[in-house]
Design an enzyme around this catalytic site. Structure first.
Site, PDB file in Angstrom:
ATOM      1  N   SER A 138      41.449  38.002  40.105  1.00 22.39           N
ATOM      2  CA  SER A 138      42.239  38.941  39.295  1.00 22.39           C
ATOM      3  C   SER A 138      43.573  38.395  38.806  1.00 22.39           C
ATOM      4  CB  SER A 138      42.491  40.211  40.111  1.00 22.39           C
ATOM      5  OG  SER A 138      43.101  39.883  41.359  1.00 22.39           O
ATOM      6  N   GLU A 139      43.892  37.135  39.089  1.00 21.01           N
ATOM      7  CA  GLU A 139      45.217  36.608  38.802  1.00 21.01           C
ATOM      8  C   GLU A 139      45.629  36.748  37.334  1.00 21.01           C
ATOM      9  OE1 GLU A 139      43.928  34.478  42.577  1.00 21.01           O
ATOM     10  OE2 GLU A 139      42.995  35.175  40.715  1.00 21.01           O
TER      11      GLU A 139
END
Length: 264
Positions: A138-139
């Site tokens: 999800s960065e």
């Protein structure tokens, strides 16, 4: 033995298997500086313990690991470049301590794993996951990149899939993770413990030095060019193992139709 009781982990040892449980369920087992330091120390110790033959990495609560703790990340926003580098290196050391642990590490994935949680899983050797678990790098949603975990995730997930999921930050389910080879085996949640225990028992029944050497063999050879130096190196490894006390005992016990000494 673990000298000081960890704040963020539960460490238990039974029947030659150590279970390291992430224990911050109130924040979905997100890691902070304390958990990173404790995981590093615990895995370094377990790597050297003769009474431990396999390690299971588990988690309490509904999630396996949500990645980095947001409050901890908020603190890092004010760090200098040198402080950010030092902090990232501590995370890198933690992942390396799991990846290079001298014992096989089984990830017992009970629920969702996001961002750094996928890094933890990728550093393990075998992944048993609940079929309801979801995964996400999800960065990019936060304007970040999964840099520190990348060497492990790309090896575990594959380059093509990493190109997609690093950039899109899409969530994917356990069936997809299984298809991509990120997960070794998917089972219903009520079968997680039995599956992990059965696998750990199999690992413990094999020669402990051989299991350690098998883990190193894969790590050292994966991706290397098949050339004369590699062929010679692998021949040297098997010659060394055949001449070892464990290798001689294993062959003798087979020929004599008895259990090897490490099972007694």
């Amino acid at each position: 033995m673990i000298e000081q009781k960890p704040e963020t982990l539960i460490v238990e040892c039974a029947h030659q298997v150590a279970t390291v449980t992430l224990n911050r369920p109130e924040v979905r087992n997100a890691f902070n500086a304390t958990m990173i330091a404790e995981l590093t120390a615990v895995f370094r110790e377990l790597s050297e313990r003769d009474d431990v033959r396999a390690v299971a990495l588990a988690a309490n609560g509904k999630a396996f690991c949500a990645g980095a703790d947001l409050n901890w990340m908020k603190e890092m926003a004010g760090y200098s470049d040198d402080e950010n580098r030092a902090d990232a290196l501590r995370l890198a050391d933690m992942l390396w301590s799991i990846y290079r642990c001298g014992k096989p590490v089984i990830a017992r994935v009970n629920g969702d794993a996001y961002a750094g949680g996928m890094g933890l899983i990728s550093a393990c050797d075998i992944v048993i996951a609940a079929d309801t678990a979801h995964f996400c790098l999800s960065e990019a949603r936060l304007g970040l990149i999964p840099a520190t975990i990348a060497p492990y995730v790309i090896r575990a997930l594959g380059e093509r899939a990493a190109r997609r999921y690093f950039a899109t930050a899409e969530q994917f389910d356990c069936a997809t993770a299984l298809r991509l080879g990120f997960v070794s085996e998917a089972v219903s949640e009520d079968k997680l413990d039995d599956t992990v225990q059965q696998l750990a028992a199999i690992l413990c029944s094999n020669g402990p030095n051989a299991v350690r050497a098998c883990k190193r063999l894969v790590q050292d050879i994966a991706g290397r060019e098949l050339d004369t130096p590699l062929i010679e190196a692998t021949a040297a490894r098997i010659a060394q193992v055949r001449a070892s006390a464990e290798g001689r005992e294993g062959i003798a016990s087979f020929l004599e139709k008895r259990a090897p000494a490490w099972r007694s």
